[in-house]
Write a protein that holds these residues in place. Structure first.
Motif, PDB file in Angstrom:
ATOM      1  N   ALA A 429       0.892  -1.237  -0.166  1.00  0.00           N
ATOM      2  CA  ALA A 429       0.061   0.090   0.014  1.00  0.00           C
ATOM      3  C   ALA A 429       0.735   1.243   0.024  1.00  0.00           C
ATOM      4  O   ALA A 429       0.505   2.206  -0.701  1.00  0.00           O
ATOM      5  N   LEU A 432       2.254   1.463  -3.484  1.00  0.00           N
ATOM      6  CA  LEU A 432       1.444   2.000  -4.403  1.00  0.00           C
ATOM      7  C   LEU A 432       1.070   3.552  -4.397  1.00  0.00           C
ATOM      8  O   LEU A 432       0.730   3.986  -5.421  1.00  0.00           O
ATOM      9  N   ALA A 433       0.948   4.078  -3.210  1.00  0.00           N
ATOM     10  CA  ALA A 433       0.915   5.314  -2.963  1.00  0.00           C
ATOM     11  C   ALA A 433       2.108   6.315  -3.830  1.00  0.00           C
ATOM     12  O   ALA A 433       1.700   7.397  -4.114  1.00  0.00           O
ATOM     13  N   ASP A 436       1.321   6.243  -9.917  1.00  0.00           N
ATOM     14  CA  ASP A 436       0.192   7.048 -10.348  1.00  0.00           C
ATOM     15  C   ASP A 436      -0.920   6.096 -10.903  1.00  0.00           C
ATOM     16  O   ASP A 436      -1.697   6.621 -11.938  1.00  0.00           O
ATOM     17  N   ASP A 438      -4.012   3.393  -9.417  1.00  0.00           N
ATOM     18  CA  ASP A 438      -4.727   2.851  -8.178  1.00  0.00           C
ATOM     19  C   ASP A 438      -5.295   1.130  -8.409  1.00  0.00           C
ATOM     20  O   ASP A 438      -5.184   0.636  -9.702  1.00  0.00           O
ATOM     21  N   GLU A 439      -5.727   0.593  -7.398  1.00  0.00           N
ATOM     22  CA  GLU A 439      -5.667  -0.847  -7.358  1.00  0.00           C
ATOM     23  C   GLU A 439      -6.928  -1.079  -8.427  1.00  0.00           C
ATOM     24  O   GLU A 439      -6.696  -2.136  -9.083  1.00  0.00           O
ATOM     25  N   THR A 440      -8.195  -0.367  -8.406  1.00  0.00           N
ATOM     26  CA  THR A 440      -9.020  -0.877  -9.072  1.00  0.00           C
ATOM     27  C   THR A 440      -8.672  -0.969 -10.811  1.00  0.00           C
ATOM     28  O   THR A 440      -9.008  -1.801 -11.529  1.00  0.00           O
ATOM     29  N   GLU A 441      -7.758  -0.021 -11.194  1.00  0.00           N
ATOM     30  CA  GLU A 441      -7.383   0.015 -12.577  1.00  0.00           C
ATOM     31  C   GLU A 441      -6.621  -1.045 -12.896  1.00  0.00           C
ATOM     32  O   GLU A 441      -6.476  -1.427 -13.981  1.00  0.00           O
TER      33      GLU A 441
END
Length: 489
Positions: A429, A432-433, A436, A438-441
């Motif tokens: 996490a 990931l921040a 650029d 996000d997880e859904t993508e």
RNA sequence: GGCGGCGUAGCCAAGCGGCUAAGGCACUGGUCUGCAAAACCAUGAUUCAGCGGUUCAAAUCCGCUCGCCGCCUCCA
């Protein structure tokens, strides 16, 4: 196996011999609270946190005192700048300090006295020094007379003559000797002040630690710690005050930790290489910082860099993967199975704890101790790989037990304390921040790719994988589907 | 100028007079995989900044030289 510690006073490693058997009294200089804490403060807190944890693991009782300096020139200046009181400013940054310490999982000391709550003890100590002719009032201030203390310079290895040759000492009309230092400072108009026999004023910096350590630990105690920059003048002066007033040896062992550097230079605001604890915790799991800090022995300089943190993360990951592999072992044992482990590996695994202890007993050599953990992990990984579906009960038990031992020993450094899955997820996490995407993508892409793979459209599948890789996301096709992670570095 | 510390493989880092100079990261090869990645396995220093000395024996002790850092002012 005795614990040996490098004592700044003797410049040698010495065996730790508590004054009161089984009980260690430790005083550490804490922060001056006027700003957020930086990574150097983290090293200090973490180093002594580790030392205390280790001594307690050895079943010593440890009384650990760490003070807050909540009144001094910098606090006054900063409070004026921010148009607030010194008290409000100091307390605010003490609160911020605790926020950082809690995130780092630093245990609270036994007691955390504040300077402003011990003014009377300081006044008493100064009065004793004046009575003994070791200190003198002058113009509302009180100074310590360095010439009255024959051993002045014994901690830092300096001679008074040499220090005067350095001559970077501010001229002060009131001082009898340029090296004399202030015990009590007359307050200027508008400054915080306390009443004293010498008029309204406030204590000098060094006297607070002498007064508070005496109150909570007595005239002589086992260990006094701090950063290497405190050796002179702070600790030299504390020693002069305490031994001068108490006529007895102040501290048996002085522990001083090294600095955190950035590009091999000491951090400082003027160089612009200043990193706060929260800057780092925004990007890394607290255990990564701990692992990094303990990757070298506490006295050595430690150079902070992104690369070093990436390395720390990779190393920590490796240990977590090993723990995860042990947890994943299923309990299918057989009484007739032959053990796969050779005797030297078995011996090594079984001696982890004693090897770890000898590393730590040697001046808290966490770097070596970490090496022990890795060595064991390597053998465990190898063994698990070779394990038959029905391992022998002994071997199975040994592996499980080793995992517990690793976790127990790692807790001294405050690492490997969360579930492997939790660590990996939280590391993910924070990583990931920084990207650029996000997880859904990511999951959408993965869905598309699964479709492509089912169609055996490898070109499209690879194209999706490459596209994600460009965004810093790596895909892994495992037995139970595709997973993703943030690419390191 | 005074005091203290450091210099070990590409990088980080143990080693404190005598066992094959730990360990991690990176690299490379292998297992795995549609190909990858991750993971796992394997692999690297005849040599410890340089030069002398002490010793049967030195990365480890001593001396000198070179390079780096910290303290001598508030500093973790």
């Amino acid at each position: 196996m005795p614990v040996t510690i490098y004592n700044t006073l003797s410049r040698k490693k010495e065996e730790l011999k508590p004054i009161e058997p089984g009980h260690i009294k430790l005083y550490v200089c804490g922060i001056t609270s006027y700003d957020y804490c930086h990574i150097g403060h983290a090293r200090s807190a973490l180093a002594f946190d580790m030392i205390v944890r280790y001594l307690r693991y050895l079943e010593y009782k440890v009384t650990y005192i760490r003070n807050f300096t909540d009144i001094d020139d910098k606090i006054i200046t900063r409070a004026n700048e921010q148009q607030t009181t010194t008290e409000e400013l100091a307390n605010r940054f003490i609160d911020e300090f605790y926020i950082d310490m809690d995130k780092l999982g630093v245990n609270r000391p036994t007691m955390e006295p504040k300077a402003t709550e011990h003014i009377q003890e300081m006044i008493d100590l100064i009065s004793e020094l004046i009575e003994k002719n070791m200190a003198y009032p002058a113009g509302g201030d009180v100074y310590y007379s360095v010439n009255s203390f024959a051993n002045y310079g014994k901690l830092s290895g300096r001679k008074l003559e040499d220090m005067q040759a350095g001559a970077r000492i501010s001229i002060n009309e009131n001082k009898k000797d340029p090296m004399d230092f202030v015990l009590w400072k007359a307050s200027k108009p508008g400054e915080p002040k306390w009443e004293s026999p010498w008029g309204a004023g406030r204590p000098g910096w060094h006297i607070e630690c002498s007064a508070m350590s005496r109150k909570y630990l007595g005239s002589t105690f086992d260990i006094h710690g701090g950063g290497q920059d405190l050796i002179f003048p702070h600790h030299e002066n504390e020693l002069a005050q305490s031994e001068g007033a108490n006529d007895t040896s102040f501290v048996n062992m002085w522990i001083h930790h090294g600095f955190v550097t950035i590009r091999d230079e000491k951090m400082s605001k003027s160089l612009g290489n200043f990193l706060t604890i929260r800057d780092i915790l925004d990007h890394y799991h607290p255990e990564v910082l701990r692992f990094f800090i303990f990757s070298t022995q506490y006295r050595n300089p430690l150079d902070f860099s992104e690369t070093a943190m990436q390395n720390a993360m990779a190393g920590l990951n490796r240990l977590y993967e090993c723990l995860a592999a042990i947890e994943a072992l299923e309990d299918h044992c057989s009484d007739t199975a032959t053990p796969t482990m050779n005797s030297s590996d078995k011996e090594k695994i079984e001696s982890l704890e004693s090897n770890f202890q000898s590393a730590m007993n040697n001046d808290f050599n966490t770097a070596k101790a970490q090496g022990m953990l890795f060595e064991t992990a390597k053998i465990i990984n190898k063994t698990i790989r070779q394990l038959p579906t029905q391992p022998s009960q002994d071997e199975f038990t040994l592996l499980k037990k080793s995992g517990d031992t690793i976790k127990k020993l790692a807790s001294i450094m405050g690492i490997l304390q969360v579930q492997p899955s939790e660590f990996l997820a939280s590391a993910k996490a924070t990583m990931l921040a920084k990207t650029d995407i996000d997880e859904t993508e990511i999951l959408e892409y993965i869905e598309q790719r699964i479709q492509a793979r089912n169609d055996k459209d490898w070109a499209k599948s690879d194209e999706i994988r490459d596209r994600l890789l460009k965004k810093g996301i790596e895909l892994k096709d495992g037995a139970d589907g595709t997973s993703w992670s943030v690419k390191r570095g």
